[in-house]
Design a protein around this motif. Sequence first.
Motif, PDB file in Angstrom:
ATOM      1  N   PHE A   3      -9.865   2.383   5.123  1.00 10.27           N
ATOM      2  CA  PHE A   3      -9.778   1.048   4.539  1.00 10.27           C
ATOM      3  C   PHE A   3      -9.885   1.075   3.011  1.00 10.27           C
ATOM      4  O   PHE A   3      -9.338   0.213   2.320  1.00 10.27           O
ATOM      5  CB  PHE A   3     -10.871   0.153   5.124  1.00 10.27           C
ATOM      6  N   MET A   4     -10.586   2.086   2.494  1.00 12.90           N
ATOM      7  CA  MET A   4     -10.757   2.178   1.052  1.00 12.90           C
ATOM      8  C   MET A   4      -9.469   2.586   0.338  1.00 12.90           C
ATOM      9  O   MET A   4      -9.349   2.459  -0.874  1.00 12.90           O
ATOM     10  CB  MET A   4     -11.866   3.175   0.718  1.00 12.90           C
ATOM     11  N   ILE A   5      -8.493   3.097   1.104  1.00 14.30           N
ATOM     12  CA  ILE A   5      -7.212   3.498   0.512  1.00 14.30           C
ATOM     13  C   ILE A   5      -6.431   2.270   0.031  1.00 14.30           C
ATOM     14  O   ILE A   5      -5.711   2.323  -0.964  1.00 14.30           O
ATOM     15  CB  ILE A   5      -6.375   4.285   1.553  1.00 14.30           C
ATOM     16  N   ILE A   6      -6.560   1.148   0.732  1.00 10.33           N
ATOM     17  CA  ILE A   6      -5.790  -0.061   0.406  1.00 10.33           C
ATOM     18  C   ILE A   6      -6.206  -0.569  -0.971  1.00 10.33           C
ATOM     19  O   ILE A   6      -7.356  -0.959  -1.176  1.00 10.33           O
ATOM     20  CB  ILE A   6      -6.024  -1.156   1.463  1.00 10.33           C
ATOM     21  N   PRO A   7      -5.295  -0.584  -1.932  1.00  6.91           N
ATOM     22  CA  PRO A   7      -5.659  -1.006  -3.299  1.00  6.91           C
ATOM     23  C   PRO A   7      -5.728  -2.528  -3.433  1.00  6.91           C
ATOM     24  O   PRO A   7      -5.142  -3.265  -2.632  1.00  6.91           O
ATOM     25  CB  PRO A   7      -4.510  -0.447  -4.141  1.00  6.91           C
ATOM     26  N   ALA A   8      -6.449  -2.976  -4.438  1.00  9.97           N
ATOM     27  CA  ALA A   8      -6.578  -4.414  -4.690  1.00  9.97           C
ATOM     28  C   ALA A   8      -5.214  -5.042  -4.951  1.00  9.97           C
ATOM     29  O   ALA A   8      -4.976  -6.210  -4.613  1.00  9.97           O
ATOM     30  CB  ALA A   8      -7.499  -4.652  -5.890  1.00  9.97           C
ATOM     31  N   GLU A   9      -4.289  -4.280  -5.544  1.00 12.20           N
ATOM     32  CA  GLU A   9      -2.954  -4.795  -5.846  1.00 12.20           C
ATOM     33  C   GLU A   9      -2.193  -5.174  -4.574  1.00 12.20           C
ATOM     34  O   GLU A   9      -1.367  -6.096  -4.577  1.00 12.20           O
ATOM     35  CB  GLU A   9      -2.150  -3.750  -6.621  1.00 12.20           C
ATOM     36  N   ALA A  10      -2.484  -4.468  -3.474  1.00 14.16           N
ATOM     37  CA  ALA A  10      -1.788  -4.739  -2.213  1.00 14.16           C
ATOM     38  C   ALA A  10      -2.276  -6.041  -1.584  1.00 14.16           C
ATOM     39  O   ALA A  10      -1.479  -6.852  -1.101  1.00 14.16           O
ATOM     40  CB  ALA A  10      -1.984  -3.572  -1.239  1.00 14.16           C
ATOM     41  N   THR A  11      -3.586  -6.243  -1.599  1.00  9.12           N
ATOM     42  CA  THR A  11      -4.123  -7.483  -1.023  1.00  9.12           C
ATOM     43  C   THR A  11      -3.876  -8.668  -1.951  1.00  9.12           C
ATOM     44  O   THR A  11      -3.862  -9.816  -1.507  1.00  9.12           O
ATOM     45  CB  THR A  11      -5.630  -7.357  -0.746  1.00  9.12           C
ATOM     46  N   THR A  50       0.838  -1.208   0.000  1.00  8.97           N
ATOM     47  CA  THR A  50       0.000   0.000   0.000  1.00  8.97           C
ATOM     48  C   THR A  50       0.869   1.254   0.000  1.00  8.97           C
ATOM     49  O   THR A  50       0.610   2.207  -0.744  1.00  8.97           O
ATOM     50  CB  THR A  50      -0.932   0.007   1.226  1.00  8.97           C
ATOM     51  N   VAL A  51       1.916   1.253   0.808  1.00  7.93           N
ATOM     52  CA  VAL A  51       2.833   2.396   0.878  1.00  7.93           C
ATOM     53  C   VAL A  51       3.573   2.563  -0.450  1.00  7.93           C
ATOM     54  O   VAL A  51       3.686   3.680  -0.980  1.00  7.93           O
ATOM     55  CB  VAL A  51       3.851   2.216   2.028  1.00  7.93           C
ATOM     56  N   SER A  90     -10.778  14.888  -0.684  1.00  5.07           N
ATOM     57  CA  SER A  90     -11.787  15.116   0.361  1.00  5.07           C
ATOM     58  C   SER A  90     -11.691  14.067   1.470  1.00  5.07           C
ATOM     59  O   SER A  90     -12.674  13.751   2.117  1.00  5.07           O
ATOM     60  CB  SER A  90     -13.187  15.083  -0.253  1.00  5.07           C
ATOM     61  N   PHE A  91     -10.497  13.531   1.649  1.00  4.99           N
ATOM     62  CA  PHE A  91     -10.304  12.453   2.618  1.00  4.99           C
ATOM     63  C   PHE A  91     -10.661  12.884   4.042  1.00  4.99           C
ATOM     64  O   PHE A  91     -10.241  13.938   4.520  1.00  4.99           O
ATOM     65  CB  PHE A  91      -8.851  11.984   2.589  1.00  4.99           C
ATOM     66  N   LYS A  92     -11.478  12.053   4.704  1.00  8.02           N
ATOM     67  CA  LYS A  92     -11.825  12.258   6.101  1.00  8.02           C
ATOM     68  C   LYS A  92     -11.507  10.979   6.871  1.00  8.02           C
ATOM     69  O   LYS A  92     -11.876   9.884   6.432  1.00  8.02           O
ATOM     70  CB  LYS A  92     -13.309  12.581   6.249  1.00  8.02           C
ATOM     71  N   LEU A  93     -10.854  11.140   7.991  1.00  4.47           N
ATOM     72  CA  LEU A  93     -10.459   9.968   8.772  1.00  4.47           C
ATOM     73  C   LEU A  93     -11.668   9.237   9.336  1.00  4.47           C
ATOM     74  O   LEU A  93     -11.760   8.011   9.281  1.00  4.47           O
ATOM     75  CB  LEU A  93      -9.539  10.387   9.923  1.00  4.47           C
ATOM     76  N   ILE A  94     -12.617   9.996   9.857  1.00  5.38           N
ATOM     77  CA  ILE A  94     -13.802   9.397  10.473  1.00  5.38           C
ATOM     78  C   ILE A  94     -15.056   9.979   9.824  1.00  5.38           C
ATOM     79  O   ILE A  94     -15.141  11.180   9.569  1.00  5.38           O
ATOM     80  CB  ILE A  94     -13.840   9.678  11.992  1.00  5.38           C
ATOM     81  N   SER A  95     -16.026   9.107   9.557  1.00 11.09           N
ATOM     82  CA  SER A  95     -17.298   9.565   9.004  1.00 11.09           C
ATOM     83  C   SER A  95     -18.421   8.676   9.538  1.00 11.09           C
ATOM     84  O   SER A  95     -18.208   7.500   9.842  1.00 11.09           O
ATOM     85  CB  SER A  95     -17.276   9.492   7.467  1.00 11.09           C
ATOM     86  N   LEU A  96     -19.601   9.244   9.683  1.00 13.89           N
ATOM     87  CA  LEU A  96     -20.736   8.469  10.170  1.00 13.89           C
ATOM     88  C   LEU A  96     -21.260   7.566   9.057  1.00 13.89           C
ATOM     89  O   LEU A  96     -21.270   7.957   7.878  1.00 13.89           O
ATOM     90  CB  LEU A  96     -21.853   9.412  10.635  1.00 13.89           C
ATOM     91  N   VAL A 102       3.939   5.110  -6.791  1.00 11.03           N
ATOM     92  CA  VAL A 102       3.813   4.755  -8.214  1.00 11.03           C
ATOM     93  C   VAL A 102       2.413   5.002  -8.755  1.00 11.03           C
ATOM     94  O   VAL A 102       2.083   4.597  -9.869  1.00 11.03           O
ATOM     95  CB  VAL A 102       4.228   3.282  -8.449  1.00 11.03           C
ATOM     96  N   GLY A 103       1.583   5.660  -7.965  1.00  8.57           N
ATOM     97  CA  GLY A 103       0.256   6.034  -8.450  1.00  8.57           C
ATOM     98  C   GLY A 103      -0.797   4.955  -8.392  1.00  8.57           C
ATOM     99  O   GLY A 103      -1.831   5.064  -9.065  1.00  8.57           O
ATOM    100  N   VAL A 104      -0.580   3.920  -7.605  1.00 11.99           N
ATOM    101  CA  VAL A 104      -1.566   2.844  -7.466  1.00 11.99           C
ATOM    102  C   VAL A 104      -2.469   3.082  -6.255  1.00 11.99           C
ATOM    103  O   VAL A 104      -3.681   2.829  -6.301  1.00 11.99           O
ATOM    104  CB  VAL A 104      -0.866   1.467  -7.348  1.00 11.99           C
ATOM    105  N   THR A 105      -1.883   3.543  -5.171  1.00 13.12           N
ATOM    106  CA  THR A 105      -2.655   3.881  -3.971  1.00 13.12           C
ATOM    107  C   THR A 105      -3.073   5.342  -4.053  1.00 13.12           C
ATOM    108  O   THR A 105      -2.230   6.224  -4.268  1.00 13.12           O
ATOM    109  CB  THR A 105      -1.813   3.668  -2.689  1.00 13.12           C
ATOM    110  N   HIS A 106      -4.369   5.588  -3.913  1.00  7.80           N
ATOM    111  CA  HIS A 106      -4.879   6.952  -4.067  1.00  7.80           C
ATOM    112  C   HIS A 106      -5.546   7.441  -2.780  1.00  7.80           C
ATOM    113  O   HIS A 106      -6.367   6.736  -2.191  1.00  7.80           O
ATOM    114  CB  HIS A 106      -5.898   7.020  -5.208  1.00  7.80           C
TER     115      HIS A 106
END
Length: 431
Positions: A340-348, A202-203, A216-222, A208-212
Motif C-alpha cells: 500500500f505504501m507504493i501508491i504515491p500521493a499523486e495517484a490518489t 500508480t503504474v 528491500s521490498f517485502k510483500l508481507i511483513s508482521l 516517470v519516477g513518481v512511484t517508487h
Amino acid sequence: MLDTFFKISENKSTLKTEIIAGITTFMTMVYILAVNPSILSVTGMDKDAVFTATALSAVIATLVMALVTKLPFALAPGMGLNAFFAFTVVLGMGYSWQFALTAVFLEGIIFIILTAFNVRELIVNSIPLNLKHAVSVGIGLFIAFIGLKSTGLVVDNQATLVSLGSMKNPSVLVGLTGVIITGLLLSKKVKGALLIGILASTVLGLFVGVTHIPESFKLISLPPSIEPIFFKFDFSQVFSLDMLIVLFTFLFVDMFDTVGTLVGVSSKSGMLDEKGNVPRVKQALFADSIGTFVGAILGTSTVTTYVESAAGVAEGGKTGMTALTVAGMFALSLFLAPVFMIIPAEATASALIIVGLMMITPIVKINLTDYTEAIPAFFTIIMMPLTYSIAEGIVFGMLSYVILKMLTGKFKEVTPVMYIIAILFIIKFYV
C-alpha cells in the motif's frame, strides 16, 4: 446474509459496488499510514509502533461505523489534529507526548458522554439545510485543493500564497493523467472508475519516477509492536490551564470536522432525510468517539471521520458494507504495508480532484436570492479551502448566519442551539 444485514439491495446497491467503493475510499486515505507515524514520531514516539496504532484504530472505529451505524464512512487518525498534537502541544508548548495522549484520551471520554446525551446530535441537526448543502460544496473545493497540491499543479508562493506549479514536473503529469483516465471512465459509466484511475496513475508513476519500489521490498511483513506507546498516559497535569486549552482545541476541531464530513457527504449522496438530517447520526458520532478513546489507548492522535469517504460514496457506496471493506483493507495493511505504501500521493490525488467536482453539485440547491442565506453559505464554502479547515468553514458560516438573521429581525429562523454555538464561537475567537 450481508445483503440482509446492510440492506444493500434495499438501498439500490450491490455487494460488488459496495466493495469497490470501500477499496476506493481506502486508497484515497491510505496515505495516513505513512503520514501519521511520520508526524507523531517527531515527538519521540516510536514510528513503527505508531504505524500499527494508526491501522488498528482505523480498523476498530470503522468497524463500529460499519456494524452499528451501517453508513459508508471511514475513520482514522485525523490530519491537522495530529499536527496540532505534535507541533503545538509537544514541540511548541513543551509537553510530553504522554501529556498529549492524555488529552486525546479525555477528549474521547467527553465525546462519548456528549454523544450519549445527544449534544453532538443536536449540533448536527441545528445546522440549517442551506448551510448543509454549502458544507458539501465547501468540502468539494477543499478536497480538490488537497488533490491539486498533492500533484504539484498548485504550489506555495510567498507573493501570491499559491501559484501554478511546473508543468514539466512528473508528479503533475501523473496527477492530470489520472484525472483524464478517471473522467473518461466515468463518462463511459465504467464501475470502479476512481479505483482504476488510482491504479493506472500508480503504474504510470513507475515509468516517470513518481512511484517508487524500495530495494528491500517485502510483500508481507508482521506489524510492529505497539508496546512502546500503548496506554502511556500522564495524568499529573490533568487540571492545569494548558490541559484545558489543549483539550478544548481537540474537542472543537474534531467535533466540527466530523460534523462537516457527515453533513457534507450525506448531502451529496442524498442520504439526508426529509428534514435535512443525517440518518443514524448519533451512532455515527458514537463511532467517532469510540475511535478517539481507543486510539489514545493504542497510542495515536484523535480519530475522526474522513472526508475521503466521499470517494467511496461517489463510487456508489451507500451502506455499512463500504465501511466494512475499508476496515478490512486497513486490517490487511497491517501485514501488507509495503504494497500500500507504493501508491504515491499523486495517484490518489486524481481521485480527490474528481470527487471534489462531484461534491459541489448541491450548490444548485442553495438559496442565493436571500442574502441572509447566501452570504453564510458563501462563507462556509470559501473558508474551507482557504483556511485548510472544514471546522473553520462551519464557524464562519454559522456565525454569519446567526448575525445576519438577528440584524434582519428573522430571530425565529435561528434555533436556540445555533445561538449557543455562535456564542461559543465568539468566545473561541476573542477570549
